[in-house]
Design a protein around this motif. Structure first.
Motif, PDB file in Angstrom:
ATOM      1  N   ILE A 237       0.824  -1.202   0.000  1.00 33.44           N
ATOM      2  CA  ILE A 237       0.000   0.000   0.000  1.00 33.44           C
ATOM      3  C   ILE A 237       0.863   1.259   0.000  1.00 33.44           C
ATOM      4  O   ILE A 237       0.538   2.251  -0.663  1.00 33.44           O
ATOM      5  N   LYS A 238       1.966   1.248   0.727  1.00 35.58           N
ATOM      6  CA  LYS A 238       2.826   2.419   0.828  1.00 35.58           C
ATOM      7  C   LYS A 238       3.375   2.827  -0.528  1.00 35.58           C
ATOM      8  O   LYS A 238       3.392   4.007  -0.890  1.00 35.58           O
ATOM      9  N   ARG A 239       3.820   1.841  -1.305  1.00 33.91           N
ATOM     10  CA  ARG A 239       4.340   2.123  -2.652  1.00 33.91           C
ATOM     11  C   ARG A 239       3.227   2.242  -3.676  1.00 33.91           C
ATOM     12  O   ARG A 239       3.429   2.744  -4.778  1.00 33.91           O
ATOM     13  N   GLY A 240       2.040   1.753  -3.338  1.00 31.23           N
ATOM     14  CA  GLY A 240       0.904   1.814  -4.244  1.00 31.23           C
ATOM     15  C   GLY A 240       0.986   0.819  -5.381  1.00 31.23           C
ATOM     16  O   GLY A 240       0.527   1.119  -6.495  1.00 31.23           O
ATOM     17  N   VAL A 241       1.547  -0.363  -5.119  1.00 27.24           N
ATOM     18  CA  VAL A 241       1.679  -1.389  -6.162  1.00 27.24           C
ATOM     19  C   VAL A 241       1.397  -2.766  -5.563  1.00 27.24           C
ATOM     20  O   VAL A 241       1.451  -2.954  -4.339  1.00 27.24           O
ATOM     21  N   ASP A 251       4.525 -15.144 -16.190  1.00 25.27           N
ATOM     22  CA  ASP A 251       5.429 -14.013 -16.008  1.00 25.27           C
ATOM     23  C   ASP A 251       4.979 -13.196 -14.811  1.00 25.27           C
ATOM     24  O   ASP A 251       3.781 -13.056 -14.543  1.00 25.27           O
ATOM     25  N   SER A 252       5.939 -12.627 -14.095  1.00 26.09           N
ATOM     26  CA  SER A 252       5.597 -11.725 -12.997  1.00 26.09           C
ATOM     27  C   SER A 252       5.267 -10.351 -13.569  1.00 26.09           C
ATOM     28  O   SER A 252       5.785  -9.962 -14.613  1.00 26.09           O
ATOM     29  N   ARG A 253       4.397  -9.625 -12.881  1.00 28.15           N
ATOM     30  CA  ARG A 253       4.154  -8.247 -13.274  1.00 28.15           C
ATOM     31  C   ARG A 253       3.742  -7.429 -12.060  1.00 28.15           C
ATOM     32  O   ARG A 253       3.173  -7.957 -11.100  1.00 28.15           O
ATOM     33  N   THR A 254       4.066  -6.159 -12.114  1.00 21.12           N
ATOM     34  CA  THR A 254       3.743  -5.228 -11.044  1.00 21.12           C
ATOM     35  C   THR A 254       2.617  -4.323 -11.511  1.00 21.12           C
ATOM     36  O   THR A 254       2.690  -3.737 -12.592  1.00 21.12           O
ATOM     37  N   ILE A 255       1.573  -4.205 -10.695  1.00 15.97           N
ATOM     38  CA  ILE A 255       0.383  -3.451 -11.064  1.00 15.97           C
ATOM     39  C   ILE A 255       0.286  -2.207 -10.183  1.00 15.97           C
ATOM     40  O   ILE A 255       0.259  -2.317  -8.946  1.00 15.97           O
ATOM     41  N   PRO A 256       0.242  -1.016 -10.793  1.00 14.59           N
ATOM     42  CA  PRO A 256       0.051   0.198  -9.996  1.00 14.59           C
ATOM     43  C   PRO A 256      -1.392   0.275  -9.510  1.00 14.59           C
ATOM     44  O   PRO A 256      -2.317  -0.108 -10.218  1.00 14.59           O
ATOM     45  N   LEU A 257      -1.564   0.790  -8.299  1.00 18.24           N
ATOM     46  CA  LEU A 257      -2.890   0.837  -7.701  1.00 18.24           C
ATOM     47  C   LEU A 257      -3.433   2.270  -7.698  1.00 18.24           C
ATOM     48  O   LEU A 257      -2.761   3.204  -7.245  1.00 18.24           O
ATOM     49  N   SER A 258      -4.642   2.419  -8.182  1.00 20.17           N
ATOM     50  CA  SER A 258      -5.319   3.708  -8.121  1.00 20.17           C
ATOM     51  C   SER A 258      -5.766   3.956  -6.686  1.00 20.17           C
ATOM     52  O   SER A 258      -5.699   3.061  -5.822  1.00 20.17           O
ATOM     53  N   ASP A 259      -6.239   5.151  -6.410  1.00 17.06           N
ATOM     54  CA  ASP A 259      -6.725   5.456  -5.064  1.00 17.06           C
ATOM     55  C   ASP A 259      -7.884   4.530  -4.678  1.00 17.06           C
ATOM     56  O   ASP A 259      -7.981   4.077  -3.535  1.00 17.06           O
ATOM     57  N   LYS A 260      -8.770   4.245  -5.642  1.00 14.06           N
ATOM     58  CA  LYS A 260      -9.888   3.342  -5.375  1.00 14.06           C
ATOM     59  C   LYS A 260      -9.390   1.935  -5.042  1.00 14.06           C
ATOM     60  O   LYS A 260      -9.905   1.284  -4.121  1.00 14.06           O
ATOM     61  N   ALA A 261      -8.390   1.487  -5.794  1.00 13.58           N
ATOM     62  CA  ALA A 261      -7.857   0.142  -5.560  1.00 13.58           C
ATOM     63  C   ALA A 261      -7.171   0.060  -4.204  1.00 13.58           C
ATOM     64  O   ALA A 261      -7.344  -0.923  -3.455  1.00 13.58           O
ATOM     65  N   LYS A 262      -6.397   1.076  -3.843  1.00 14.54           N
ATOM     66  CA  LYS A 262      -5.722   1.079  -2.542  1.00 14.54           C
ATOM     67  C   LYS A 262      -6.738   1.066  -1.399  1.00 14.54           C
ATOM     68  O   LYS A 262      -6.525   0.388  -0.378  1.00 14.54           O
TER      69      LYS A 262
END
Length: 366
Positions: A237-241, A251-262
């Motif tokens: 949550i701190k990094r938002g991902v 494959d691994s992947r990193t997903i950015p989180l929107s404010d709604k998702a967080k």
């Protein structure tokens, strides 16, 4: 060095020919059938039983010729092994190496193939029979995608049988069968107040997991399996991902989180009723072995759709909706692909059906 005279060479050649012609022994069995047995130095014994003596002789003659020319391929095992038996071996040796979600679907496809083609031997199944199976499945109302996946499983079964099991198959008959056209991809989007009705219906369920899972899908474009297998340690949550490893493409992947998702993930992580025996965010009750597995979604999802009075909406359509929203927000194709995990731009286009009214607003400014 030993040299042979012409007469000796002729004699040697003649002797060799006699030896070749006497490789086969044909005997009558107690059951009244005829058994042809071929023995040759450097080759395993080959035998086959026939009802008629002439068939045994013809087979022996042809097989001897192939052995002499070095092109003989033993076919006994492929002629005896049925599709049903081969699928059973495949399910025991190959299927367990795949993802759990893939295994479950594959067992269902294997059962379908077994029920209709199981009595044929691997050697007997041909393109005509497979084509009739394809047409019958389409006539039963099965989608082109379903039939393609069943044929893909059958084709891989033959590939394994040829490459690893050494069953003496000359070719893969499925390769020469025309596959149903995949057709256009689904373009189902949430319209009018469907999102509001859907979320309200999900919130009515006694378990908050349903509402959280649906929101995660809408805000991240994650696949159902990726959401259900998500662990607490993957969410930052701190990094938002969040980072996922158990993807469809491995494959691994990193997903950015929107404010709604967080906000959703904060609710999930702060949920007071959380057992200590699992790291899953969305977990089910312990099984007979005491192990917790991912939350089961299918039934509660269907019930939510009924309460919301929404038709023809699949859970995977939420991924379609989320991906389209990313595009509408102005993200580039590469940026969207890095979030959704699509391997090709062509696949990504199937999920990016922009609303006509949005395009009208944009083109009006040109």
């Amino acid at each position: 060095m030993i040299s042979l005279t012409l007469s000796q060479r002729v004699q040697f050649g003649y002797t060799a020919q006699i030896r070749y012609s006497k490789m086969a022994t044909i005997t009558k069995t107690d059951s009244g059938k005829w058994k042809a047995i071929i023995r040759r130095s450097g080759w395993p014994k080959v035998s086959k039983t026939f009802r008629i003596k002439r068939d045994a002789e013809d087979w022996a003659r042809t097989t001897e010729d192939e052995i002499i020319r070095g092109i003989y391929i033993p076919r006994n095992h492929s002629e005896k092994l049925t599709i049903a038996q081969a699928l059973l071996r495949y399910s025991e040796e190959v299927t367990p190496t795949k993802k759990p979600s893939t295994q479950k679907r594959e067992y269902g496809r294997a059962e379908q193939l077994r029920s209709q083609l199981g009595r044929y031997s691997l050697a007997a199944l041909n393109t005509e029979i497979i084509a009739k199976y394809r047409d019958k499945r389409i006539d039963e109302g099965k989608s082109a995608s379903t039939v393609r996946l069943e044929l893909a499983l059958l084709s891989h079964l033959y590939s394994i049988a040829i490459k690893e099991w050494g069953l003496g198959l000359v070719s893969n008959p499925v390769m020469n069968v025309r596959k149903p056209s995949p057709g256009a991809g689904r373009d189902r989007r949430l319209v009018d107040d469907e999102e509001e009705r859907l979320l309200r219906a999900c919130n009515q369920h006694s378990n908050p997991f349903l509402g959280w899972i649906v929101r995660v899908a809408l805000y991240t474009a994650m696949r159902q399996g990726e959401i259900l297998s998500l662990e607490k340690s993957r969410v930052n949550i701190k990094r938002g991902v969040l980072t996922i490893h158990n993807t469809k493409n491995n494959d691994s992947r990193t997903i950015p989180l929107s404010d709604k998702a967080k906000a959703v993930f904060l609710e999930v992580l702060q949920h007071p009723i959380r057992p200590l025996d699992t790291n899953l965010l969305f977990y089910g009750e312990p099984g007979k072995d005491g192990k917790r597995r991912p939350y089961t979604l299918n039934r509660v999802w269907s019930s939510a759709l009924e309460r919301a009075e929404i038709n023809d909406l699949r859970f995977h359509d939420l991924r379609h909706e989320a991906t389209s929203r990313f595009v509408e927000a102005g993200l580039t194709d590469q940026e969207v692909a890095s979030i959704t995990g699509h391997k090709s731009m062509q696949m990504l286009k199937r999920y990016t059906h922009l609303r006509s009214e949005d395009l009208v607003c944009k083109i009006a400014k040109v």
